[in-house]
Design a protein around this motif. Sequence first.
Motif, PDB file in Angstrom:
ATOM      1  N   MET A 109       0.834  -1.208   0.000  1.00 54.02           N
ATOM      2  CA  MET A 109       0.000   0.000   0.000  1.00 54.02           C
ATOM      3  C   MET A 109       0.864   1.251   0.000  1.00 54.02           C
ATOM      4  SD  MET A 109      -2.841  -0.740   2.880  1.00 54.02           S
ATOM      5  CE  MET A 109      -4.223  -1.813   2.681  1.00 54.02           C
ATOM      6  N   ILE A 110       1.869   1.265   0.867  1.00 52.11           N
ATOM      7  CA  ILE A 110       2.721   2.442   0.989  1.00 52.11           C
ATOM      8  C   ILE A 110       3.584   2.599  -0.261  1.00 52.11           C
ATOM      9  CG2 ILE A 110       4.632   3.469   2.303  1.00 52.11           C
ATOM     10  CD1 ILE A 110       3.328   2.105   4.805  1.00 52.11           C
ATOM     11  N   LYS A 111       4.152   1.501  -0.728  1.00 49.39           N
ATOM     12  CA  LYS A 111       5.008   1.556  -1.916  1.00 49.39           C
ATOM     13  C   LYS A 111       4.223   2.012  -3.149  1.00 49.39           C
ATOM     14  CE  LYS A 111       8.545  -1.055  -4.322  1.00 49.39           C
ATOM     15  NZ  LYS A 111       9.524   0.013  -4.263  1.00 49.39           N
ATOM     16  N   ASN A 112       2.992   1.515  -3.299  1.00 50.34           N
ATOM     17  CA  ASN A 112       2.171   1.846  -4.463  1.00 50.34           C
ATOM     18  C   ASN A 112       1.422   3.167  -4.301  1.00 50.34           C
ATOM     19  OD1 ASN A 112       2.973  -0.571  -5.632  1.00 50.34           O
ATOM     20  ND2 ASN A 112       1.204  -1.671  -4.846  1.00 50.34           N
ATOM     21  N   GLY A 113       1.309   3.658  -3.072  1.00 44.23           N
ATOM     22  CA  GLY A 113       0.630   4.927  -2.837  1.00 44.23           C
ATOM     23  C   GLY A 113      -0.879   4.842  -2.863  1.00 44.23           C
ATOM     24  N   SER A 114      -1.428   3.618  -2.737  1.00 42.49           N
ATOM     25  CA  SER A 114      -2.884   3.485  -2.718  1.00 42.49           C
ATOM     26  C   SER A 114      -3.274   2.183  -2.040  1.00 42.49           C
ATOM     27  CB  SER A 114      -3.443   3.516  -4.145  1.00 42.49           C
ATOM     28  OG  SER A 114      -3.008   2.389  -4.872  1.00 42.49           O
ATOM     29  N   TYR A 115      -4.550   2.078  -1.745  1.00 41.96           N
ATOM     30  CA  TYR A 115      -5.069   0.842  -1.172  1.00 41.96           C
ATOM     31  C   TYR A 115      -6.398   0.515  -1.829  1.00 41.96           C
ATOM     32  CZ  TYR A 115      -7.895   3.983   1.725  1.00 41.96           C
ATOM     33  OH  TYR A 115      -8.761   4.955   2.166  1.00 41.96           O
ATOM     34  N   ARG A 116      -6.789  -0.768  -1.763  1.00 44.22           N
ATOM     35  CA  ARG A 116      -8.054  -1.212  -2.339  1.00 44.22           C
ATOM     36  C   ARG A 116      -9.136  -1.125  -1.279  1.00 44.22           C
ATOM     37  NH1 ARG A 116      -8.737  -1.917  -7.457  1.00 44.22           N
ATOM     38  NH2 ARG A 116     -10.187  -3.624  -7.373  1.00 44.22           N
ATOM     39  N   CYS A 117     -10.255  -0.569  -1.649  1.00 42.17           N
ATOM     40  CA  CYS A 117     -11.394  -0.462  -0.743  1.00 42.17           C
ATOM     41  C   CYS A 117     -12.652  -0.673  -1.562  1.00 42.17           C
ATOM     42  CB  CYS A 117     -11.406   0.901  -0.053  1.00 42.17           C
ATOM     43  SG  CYS A 117     -12.791   1.135   1.086  1.00 42.17           S
ATOM     44  N   GLY A 118     -13.381  -1.736  -1.300  1.00 44.54           N
ATOM     45  CA  GLY A 118     -14.608  -2.002  -2.043  1.00 44.54           C
ATOM     46  C   GLY A 118     -14.356  -2.165  -3.532  1.00 44.54           C
ATOM     47  N   GLY A 119     -13.186  -2.697  -3.895  1.00 43.74           N
ATOM     48  CA  GLY A 119     -12.854  -2.898  -5.295  1.00 43.74           C
ATOM     49  C   GLY A 119     -12.268  -1.681  -5.988  1.00 43.74           C
ATOM     50  N   PHE A 120     -12.034  -0.597  -5.238  1.00 43.50           N
ATOM     51  CA  PHE A 120     -11.500   0.632  -5.820  1.00 43.50           C
ATOM     52  C   PHE A 120     -10.123   0.940  -5.242  1.00 43.50           C
ATOM     53  CE2 PHE A 120     -16.149   1.104  -5.546  1.00 43.50           C
ATOM     54  CZ  PHE A 120     -16.438   1.139  -6.906  1.00 43.50           C
ATOM     55  N   ASP A 121      -9.251   1.545  -6.040  1.00 41.53           N
ATOM     56  CA  ASP A 121      -7.956   2.005  -5.566  1.00 41.53           C
ATOM     57  C   ASP A 121      -8.111   3.421  -5.026  1.00 41.53           C
ATOM     58  OD1 ASP A 121      -6.353  -0.232  -6.164  1.00 41.53           O
ATOM     59  OD2 ASP A 121      -6.329   0.331  -8.277  1.00 41.53           O
ATOM     60  N   ILE A 122      -7.794   3.600  -3.752  1.00 38.90           N
ATOM     61  CA  ILE A 122      -7.895   4.899  -3.100  1.00 38.90           C
ATOM     62  C   ILE A 122      -6.476   5.393  -2.833  1.00 38.90           C
ATOM     63  CG2 ILE A 122      -8.795   6.173  -1.113  1.00 38.90           C
ATOM     64  CD1 ILE A 122     -10.985   4.826  -2.827  1.00 38.90           C
ATOM     65  N   PRO A 123      -6.108   6.588  -3.328  1.00 42.01           N
ATOM     66  CA  PRO A 123      -4.758   7.107  -3.083  1.00 42.01           C
ATOM     67  C   PRO A 123      -4.527   7.373  -1.596  1.00 42.01           C
ATOM     68  CG  PRO A 123      -5.914   8.418  -4.745  1.00 42.01           C
ATOM     69  CD  PRO A 123      -6.916   7.485  -4.154  1.00 42.01           C
ATOM     70  N   ILE A 124      -3.295   7.173  -1.146  1.00 42.51           N
ATOM     71  CA  ILE A 124      -2.932   7.471   0.234  1.00 42.51           C
ATOM     72  C   ILE A 124      -2.566   8.945   0.325  1.00 42.51           C
ATOM     73  CG2 ILE A 124      -1.197   7.087   2.026  1.00 42.51           C
ATOM     74  CD1 ILE A 124      -1.050   4.196   1.122  1.00 42.51           C
ATOM     75  N   GLU A 125      -3.188   9.651   1.265  1.00 42.98           N
ATOM     76  CA  GLU A 125      -2.876  11.063   1.491  1.00 42.98           C
ATOM     77  C   GLU A 125      -1.405  11.187   1.871  1.00 42.98           C
ATOM     78  OE1 GLU A 125      -5.169  13.859   2.358  1.00 42.98           O
ATOM     79  OE2 GLU A 125      -7.048  12.864   1.963  1.00 42.98           O
ATOM     80  N   GLY A 126      -0.764  12.234   1.420  1.00 46.46           N
ATOM     81  CA  GLY A 126       0.620  12.473   1.782  1.00 46.46           C
ATOM     82  C   GLY A 126       1.608  11.736   0.909  1.00 46.46           C
ATOM     83  N   HIS A 127       1.132  10.939  -0.010  1.00 47.41           N
ATOM     84  CA  HIS A 127       2.024  10.172  -0.868  1.00 47.41           C
ATOM     85  C   HIS A 127       2.491  10.988  -2.052  1.00 47.41           C
ATOM     86  CE1 HIS A 127       3.645   6.774  -3.138  1.00 47.41           C
ATOM     87  NE2 HIS A 127       3.691   6.175  -1.976  1.00 47.41           N
ATOM     88  N   GLY A 128       2.051  12.240  -2.123  1.00 44.71           N
ATOM     89  CA  GLY A 128       2.485  13.110  -3.201  1.00 44.71           C
ATOM     90  C   GLY A 128       1.487  13.181  -4.344  1.00 44.71           C
ATOM     91  N   LYS A 129       0.555  12.243  -4.385  1.00 48.41           N
ATOM     92  CA  LYS A 129      -0.402  12.198  -5.484  1.00 48.41           C
ATOM     93  C   LYS A 129      -1.718  12.876  -5.134  1.00 48.41           C
ATOM     94  CE  LYS A 129       1.394   7.781  -7.020  1.00 48.41           C
ATOM     95  NZ  LYS A 129       1.121   6.385  -7.236  1.00 48.41           N
ATOM     96  N   THR A 130      -1.935  13.183  -3.856  1.00 50.66           N
ATOM     97  CA  THR A 130      -3.244  13.685  -3.454  1.00 50.66           C
ATOM     98  C   THR A 130      -3.186  15.088  -2.861  1.00 50.66           C
ATOM     99  OG1 THR A 130      -3.013  12.667  -1.298  1.00 50.66           O
ATOM    100  CG2 THR A 130      -4.111  11.368  -2.992  1.00 50.66           C
ATOM    101  N   ARG A 131      -2.077  15.781  -2.968  1.00 55.01           N
ATOM    102  CA  ARG A 131      -1.964  17.136  -2.410  1.00 55.01           C
ATOM    103  C   ARG A 131      -2.401  18.168  -3.438  1.00 55.01           C
ATOM    104  NH1 ARG A 131      -0.328  17.336   3.074  1.00 55.01           N
ATOM    105  NH2 ARG A 131       0.807  15.450   3.430  1.00 55.01           N
ATOM    106  N   ARG A 132      -3.128  19.156  -2.997  1.00 54.10           N
ATOM    107  CA  ARG A 132      -3.493  20.282  -3.860  1.00 54.10           C
ATOM    108  C   ARG A 132      -2.337  21.261  -3.913  1.00 54.10           C
ATOM    109  NH1 ARG A 132      -9.460  22.051  -1.812  1.00 54.10           N
ATOM    110  NH2 ARG A 132     -10.355  19.982  -1.816  1.00 54.10           N
ATOM    111  N   ALA A 133      -2.362  22.127  -4.885  1.00 55.33           N
ATOM    112  CA  ALA A 133      -1.320  23.152  -5.009  1.00 55.33           C
ATOM    113  C   ALA A 133      -1.277  24.023  -3.761  1.00 55.33           C
ATOM    114  CB  ALA A 133      -1.559  24.001  -6.251  1.00 55.33           C
ATOM    115  N   SER A 134      -2.426  24.223  -3.119  1.00 57.99           N
ATOM    116  CA  SER A 134      -2.480  25.061  -1.925  1.00 57.99           C
ATOM    117  C   SER A 134      -1.872  24.361  -0.718  1.00 57.99           C
ATOM    118  CB  SER A 134      -3.937  25.414  -1.606  1.00 57.99           C
ATOM    119  OG  SER A 134      -4.637  24.245  -1.204  1.00 57.99           O
ATOM    120  N   GLY A 135      -1.596  23.052  -0.838  1.00 63.08           N
ATOM    121  CA  GLY A 135      -1.044  22.293   0.280  1.00 63.08           C
ATOM    122  C   GLY A 135      -2.113  21.619   1.113  1.00 63.08           C
TER     123      GLY A 135
END
Length: 153
Positions: A109-135
């Motif tokens: 999960m940590i290496k891939n930056g996401s986890y499976r939940c109900g058949g969906f891949d959910i990005p992990i916050e703080g992994h660099g993929k889910t931050r807005r430009a505002s932070g």
Amino acid sequence: MIIAVDFDGTIVEHEYPKIGKEIPFAIDTLKKLQEEQHILILWSVREGQLLEEAIAFCRERGLEFYAENRNFPEEHGRGKGYSRKLKADLFIDDRNLGGLPDWGVIYQMIKNGSYRCGGFDIPIEGHGKTRRASGKKKNIFLRIGEAIDKGEF
């Protein structure tokens, strides 16, 4: 990422106040995450001598935490500006919704930056993929909505 890790029920089997048996691959996985430059904080209900025993248990196995029950090693006390609430990107705890996954799953999960939940891949916050430009972090519902809009669900 800054990762807060519980002790009882997460690194060792839950035998509080005693130290339970080590959960398979917990220490090895945490050491691997450190090698990959993640910062680990021990996050436990343990305090005083009980906390020192947990730190010693991990240290004897070659695992050193950046800090214990605080964001920085130099933080002390409960004065003005002090909060026991940690500022971490991820919390690993046996009390998670759904319980504690196998440590191999946690690592992936940590290496891939996401986890499976109900058949969906959910990005992990703080992994660099889910931050807005505002932070500011996007909440889970906003991220799911965006994924639905993109046809990812």
